[in-house]
Design a protein around this motif. Structure first.
Motif, PDB file in Angstrom:
ATOM      1  N   SER A   4       0.767  -1.241   0.000  1.00  0.00           N
ATOM      2  CA  SER A   4       0.000   0.000   0.000  1.00  0.00           C
ATOM      3  C   SER A   4       0.800   1.294   0.000  1.00  0.00           C
ATOM      4  O   SER A   4       0.842   2.004  -1.007  1.00  0.00           O
ATOM      5  CB  SER A   4      -0.936  -0.009   1.211  1.00  0.00           C
ATOM      6  OG  SER A   4      -0.176  -0.314   2.378  1.00  0.00           O
ATOM      7  N   SER A   5       1.426   1.605   1.112  1.00  0.00           N
ATOM      8  CA  SER A   5       1.989   2.955   1.225  1.00  0.00           C
ATOM      9  C   SER A   5       3.492   3.012   0.996  1.00  0.00           C
ATOM     10  O   SER A   5       4.057   4.076   0.879  1.00  0.00           O
ATOM     11  CB  SER A   5       1.676   3.513   2.610  1.00  0.00           C
ATOM     12  OG  SER A   5       2.320   2.710   3.587  1.00  0.00           O
ATOM     13  N   LEU A   6       4.120   1.877   0.944  1.00  0.00           N
ATOM     14  CA  LEU A   6       5.559   1.897   0.740  1.00  0.00           C
ATOM     15  C   LEU A   6       5.899   2.367  -0.672  1.00  0.00           C
ATOM     16  O   LEU A   6       5.106   2.204  -1.589  1.00  0.00           O
ATOM     17  CB  LEU A   6       6.131   0.488   0.966  1.00  0.00           C
ATOM     18  CG  LEU A   6       6.038  -0.031   2.395  1.00  0.00           C
ATOM     19  CD1 LEU A   6       6.578  -1.450   2.478  1.00  0.00           C
ATOM     20  CD2 LEU A   6       6.799   0.890   3.338  1.00  0.00           C
ATOM     21  N   PRO A   7       7.073   2.934  -0.818  1.00  0.00           N
ATOM     22  CA  PRO A   7       7.526   3.411  -2.125  1.00  0.00           C
ATOM     23  C   PRO A   7       7.273   2.396  -3.230  1.00  0.00           C
ATOM     24  O   PRO A   7       6.690   2.729  -4.225  1.00  0.00           O
ATOM     25  CB  PRO A   7       9.009   3.648  -1.914  1.00  0.00           C
ATOM     26  CG  PRO A   7       9.122   4.013  -0.480  1.00  0.00           C
ATOM     27  CD  PRO A   7       8.018   3.274   0.225  1.00  0.00           C
ATOM     28  N   SER A   8       7.720   1.185  -3.047  1.00  0.00           N
ATOM     29  CA  SER A   8       7.447   0.161  -4.041  1.00  0.00           C
ATOM     30  C   SER A   8       7.357  -1.166  -3.332  1.00  0.00           C
ATOM     31  O   SER A   8       6.342  -1.481  -2.738  1.00  0.00           O
ATOM     32  CB  SER A   8       8.536   0.121  -5.089  1.00  0.00           C
ATOM     33  OG  SER A   8       8.127   0.791  -6.240  1.00  0.00           O
ATOM     34  N   GLN A   9       8.426  -1.891  -3.342  1.00  0.00           N
ATOM     35  CA  GLN A   9       8.451  -3.127  -2.596  1.00  0.00           C
ATOM     36  C   GLN A   9       9.187  -2.903  -1.292  1.00  0.00           C
ATOM     37  O   GLN A   9       8.765  -3.354  -0.243  1.00  0.00           O
ATOM     38  CB  GLN A   9       9.171  -4.215  -3.403  1.00  0.00           C
ATOM     39  CG  GLN A   9       8.352  -4.698  -4.559  1.00  0.00           C
ATOM     40  CD  GLN A   9       8.926  -5.973  -5.116  1.00  0.00           C
ATOM     41  OE1 GLN A   9      10.133  -6.139  -5.157  1.00  0.00           O
ATOM     42  NE2 GLN A   9       8.063  -6.880  -5.531  1.00  0.00           N
ATOM     43  N   ALA A  10      10.265  -2.202  -1.391  1.00  0.00           N
ATOM     44  CA  ALA A  10      11.083  -1.969  -0.218  1.00  0.00           C
ATOM     45  C   ALA A  10      11.249  -0.477   0.006  1.00  0.00           C
ATOM     46  O   ALA A  10      11.084   0.307  -0.917  1.00  0.00           O
ATOM     47  CB  ALA A  10      12.444  -2.593  -0.425  1.00  0.00           C
ATOM     48  N   THR A  17      11.564   8.926   2.196  1.00  0.00           N
ATOM     49  CA  THR A  17      10.782   9.895   1.431  1.00  0.00           C
ATOM     50  C   THR A  17      11.176   9.876  -0.041  1.00  0.00           C
ATOM     51  O   THR A  17      10.601  10.588  -0.844  1.00  0.00           O
ATOM     52  CB  THR A  17      10.990  11.319   1.957  1.00  0.00           C
ATOM     53  OG1 THR A  17      12.329  11.724   1.652  1.00  0.00           O
ATOM     54  CG2 THR A  17      10.787  11.373   3.450  1.00  0.00           C
ATOM     55  N   LEU A  18      12.137   9.077  -0.383  1.00  0.00           N
ATOM     56  CA  LEU A  18      12.572   9.022  -1.775  1.00  0.00           C
ATOM     57  C   LEU A  18      11.702   8.069  -2.580  1.00  0.00           C
ATOM     58  O   LEU A  18      11.222   7.060  -2.066  1.00  0.00           O
ATOM     59  CB  LEU A  18      14.037   8.596  -1.851  1.00  0.00           C
ATOM     60  CG  LEU A  18      15.007   9.646  -1.297  1.00  0.00           C
ATOM     61  CD1 LEU A  18      16.427   9.130  -1.364  1.00  0.00           C
ATOM     62  CD2 LEU A  18      14.868  10.945  -2.060  1.00  0.00           C
TER      63      LEU A  18
END
Lengths: 191, 191
Positions: A4-10, A17-18
């Motif tokens: 859900s809210s993570l950048p992608s997988q990790a 914040t990148l």
DNA sequence: CCTCACTCTAACGCTAGCGTAAGGGTATGA
DNA sequence: TCATACCCTTACGCTAGCGTTAGAGTGAGG
């Protein structure tokens, strides 16, 4: 589907914040390839790279991509946008950079208004075409389509509007350039 | 320069109402190559040919080319125009041809209005940008351009409008994709 | 451990709407 | 008679903005 809210997988890096290129893509509706292209053309650059070489962007990159999108709709090419950016950042004093930018905005504003006017003209032509076609509803002499060329119906106007006239003239123009095409000269309406 | 009222250089044929490709080009502002292309794509066909192989058009060809031009401005591709034409002329009854055409016009009218709205939105964004830049006139802290990023000036709005924000973010993005580019992570605004 | 999801670079492909050149013909007017 | 201005067909070139492989690496979940 995807986390859900993570950048992608990790988190990809301590600094959570990148964003990775896929995140930018999703956030802007562009493809990854497009983002890469913008970078190639000097319109966008990742803030840094992860240890394994992934591009990492800060959130302002989203603004930049949206900016690119807006200007694209305004009729800018990607090259022009690059000129705008270099133009801005190469000015040493903020004042002159601002003046350049303002002049540009003024020009584009005029162009945009012009474009709007042209489309409003086309809008009127479409409406005119529709009004014309509406009177076909009660056609006095229904028949095969090629007879529409010599339509005697009262359509409320002297001659068919351009968008309709363009179609009705010279029947059977379709057919992808085959043999020389012969036509009897007598068949030509001497206007 | 060129002979005044004659089709081109010569009447070209007994029937002096016929036009040659160059005449069509001049009358419509298109190039000869473009006219040829339209023919290749089945959008236009000369009424006949002269004895030496020249294309000869009647005056309706001018209408047709103008029609092509209008539709082009409406966002039609040349292929789509061909579909419109074949669609019209393949309908055996005028009534159904007319209905098809009307539906098409309705769709395009909606699209056009939508496009106008989008451009009016861009117009507003440009105006907004100009209003913002206007307040730079009395900048409280004139200085080098990179300081504009942290501008503390009162511009009358909470944050710079998109068209300005997109430029001010991430300085020096220009430079045509050279080496990997390293940036200290601490330099990134954590938003 | 294996597979999936994501990323990388490099590079060729593609559509649209013509531009442009090559090679050759005709007709007009000075 | 020659130069000039048209025209013909064929065909390759070009710009924009990506799409799409290809070949390879990384990290996480089951």
């Amino acid at each position: 589907m995807t986390s859900s809210s993570l950048p992608s997988q990790a988190p990809a890096t301590p600094n959570s914040t990148l964003l990775r290129v896929g995140d930018i893509a999703k956030a802007t509706g562009k493809t990854v390839r497009a983002i890469h292209l913008y970078e190639e053309l000097g319109l966008l650059r990742p803030a840094t790279r992860s240890s394994d070489g992934f591009r990492l962007y800060d959130h302002s990159a989203v603004d930049r991509v949206r900016w690119i999108d807006s200007l694209h709709e305004l009729g800018f090419s990607l090259q022009e946008m690059r000129e705008v950016l270099t133009n801005w950042w190469s000015a040493d004093q903020g004042a002159s950079a601002m003046t350049n930018l303002r002049d540009l905005f003024v020009r584009k504003l005029e162009e945009t208004r012009d474009l709007i006017r042209r489309h409003q003209q086309l809008e009127r032509e479409l409406e005119e075409g529709l009004r014309y076609l509406a009177t076909c509803e009660n056609c006095a002499a229904p028949g095969p389509v090629h007879e529409c060329v010599n339509c005697a119906q009262d359509h409320g106007v002297k001659s068919p509007p351009p968008l309709v006239a363009g179609i009705k003239t010279s029947p059977e123009n379709a057919r992808k350039s085959s043999r020389p095409a012969f036509v009897r000269v007598e068949d030509i309406s001497t206007s």
